[in-house]
Design an enzyme around this catalytic site. Structure first.
Site, PDB file in Angstrom:
ATOM      1  N   HIS A  34      -4.175  35.101 -20.972  1.00 13.39           N
ATOM      2  CA  HIS A  34      -2.330  35.392 -21.691  1.00 13.39           C
ATOM      3  C   HIS A  34      -1.428  35.361 -22.744  1.00 13.39           C
ATOM      4  O   HIS A  34      -2.637  34.883 -23.597  1.00 13.39           O
ATOM      5  CB  HIS A  34      -1.620  34.593 -20.613  1.00 13.39           C
ATOM      6  CG  HIS A  34      -2.027  32.845 -21.048  1.00 13.39           C
ATOM      7  ND1 HIS A  34      -1.665  31.960 -21.442  1.00 13.39           N
ATOM      8  CD2 HIS A  34      -2.123  32.869 -20.049  1.00 13.39           C
ATOM      9  CE1 HIS A  34      -2.396  31.185 -22.017  1.00 13.39           C
ATOM     10  NE2 HIS A  34      -2.855  31.142 -20.433  1.00 13.39           N
ATOM     11  N   HIS A  37      -3.743  32.622 -24.712  1.00 13.31           N
ATOM     12  CA  HIS A  37      -5.168  33.374 -24.875  1.00 13.31           C
ATOM     13  C   HIS A  37      -4.866  34.035 -26.739  1.00 13.31           C
ATOM     14  O   HIS A  37      -5.685  34.101 -27.780  1.00 13.31           O
ATOM     15  CB  HIS A  37      -6.019  33.065 -24.290  1.00 13.31           C
ATOM     16  CG  HIS A  37      -5.917  32.879 -22.936  1.00 13.31           C
ATOM     17  ND1 HIS A  37      -5.801  33.215 -21.716  1.00 13.31           N
ATOM     18  CD2 HIS A  37      -6.500  31.983 -22.470  1.00 13.31           C
ATOM     19  CE1 HIS A  37      -6.183  31.983 -21.221  1.00 13.31           C
ATOM     20  NE2 HIS A  37      -6.550  31.375 -21.359  1.00 13.31           N
TER      21      HIS A  37
END
Ligand code: AMP
Length: 282
Positions: A34, A37
């Site tokens: 997501h 990250h």
């Protein structure tokens, strides 16, 4: 982008890059990627090249009654995200590549891992330290990027890197949030619509405490009460912990004199969410 599934191949590749003078930037993840990250991948890119991302849902950091089997996975989507972020190598080992059936060496941090999440997840940081130590040996990074979303994990891993003399610079990235303030997490996928709505109480509770702190309050118990009041508004929320600890050594504080971590873990239904803020950040 190269996708490597074998430990020995990844290690060979990393050692070759290193001896060619490259500084590998590394972002370890459990996948289901997501924006949180992605922000770490960008930090890695700014600081180093090439960038290696690992995706490995690490069984040793899950307790017996936790969500290892249910943990969300979508490798196809993760691969696309890594390509879009210009990742050079995606390391995606299978469980039996990472752990032999008779693995018997583990890495234990004995101080910072005790409180906060360590209390309700007793073997969690042993699993985290073990897998990150292994990944450091496999990926040979010059820098490794971790999110402040998992603040205690960041502290524990900094300590492990220091105490075991890994030649790795640990770099942190700020918490990335949804528009409404919920900290992004792969586990948010578990939330029903109503739970998702009530999960906002975590951010609201941190905001309330920050406001009280900005008003001059330095008593940790008063700040914790401000947090508790906001969480109690959400009927589906059950507090695991609300703690104020020193932002460096994670020891409990009664009065805030130096930057302090206000950390919370709250069950929304059966999903355990964590969030934090540092008050009095220098
Ligand atoms: P995970 O895949 O949940 O193990 O997380 C991999 C890395 O991403 C860890 O260093 C996390 O702290 C970091 N991370 C997860 N969520 C966020 C977020 N919302 N903002 C920043 N970093 C995050």
């Amino acid at each position: 982008m190269e996708i490597i599934r074998s430990v020995s191949e990844m290690q060979r590749r990393a050692l070759a890059l290193k001896s060619a003078g490259e500084n590998i930037g590394f972002v370890p993840t459990m996948g289901y990627l997501h924006r949180g990250h992605r922000s770490l991948m960008r930090i890695a890119h700014e600081r180093s090249a090439p960038v290696v991302v690992s995706i490995f849902v690490n069984p040793t950091q899950f307790g017996a009654n936790e969500d290892l089997d249910a943990y969300p996975r979508d490798f196809g989507r993760d691969e696309q995200i890594c390509r879009a972020e210009g990742v050079d190598i995606l390391f995606y080992p299978a469980d039996d590549e990472m752990y032999r059936g008779d693995s018997s060496v583990f890495v234990v941090e004995e101080r910072l891992a005790q409180g906060l999440c360590g209390r309700s997840r007793p073997d969690h940081f042993r699993g985290v330290c073990t897998v990150v130590a292994k990944l450091f040996n496999i990926v040979q990074p010059a820098i490794a990027v971790f999110g402040e979303k998992d603040y205690q994990q960041l502290c524990v891993l900094r300590r492990m890197t220091r105490d075991l003399n890994f030649p790795v610079e640990v770099v942190s990235g700020p918490i990335v949030r949804e528009k409404d303030g919920l900290a992004i997490s792969s586990r948010n996928k578990y939330l029903s619509q109503e739970e998702r709505r009530q999960a906002l109480c975590l951010r609201q509770a941190l905001d309330a405490a920050e406001e009280v702190y900005a008003g001059g309050e330095r008593d940790a118990a008063v700040l914790r009460d401000a947090v508790r009041r906001e969480i109690d508004v959400a009927p589906l929320a059950k507090i695991d912990y609300i703690e104020l600890v020193d932002a460096e050594n994670l020891e409990s504080v009664d009065r805030i004199r130096r930057p302090a971590l206000l950390a919370l873990a709250v069950y929304i239904g059966v999903t355990r969410l964590i969030d934090n803020t540092v008050v009095g950040r220098l």
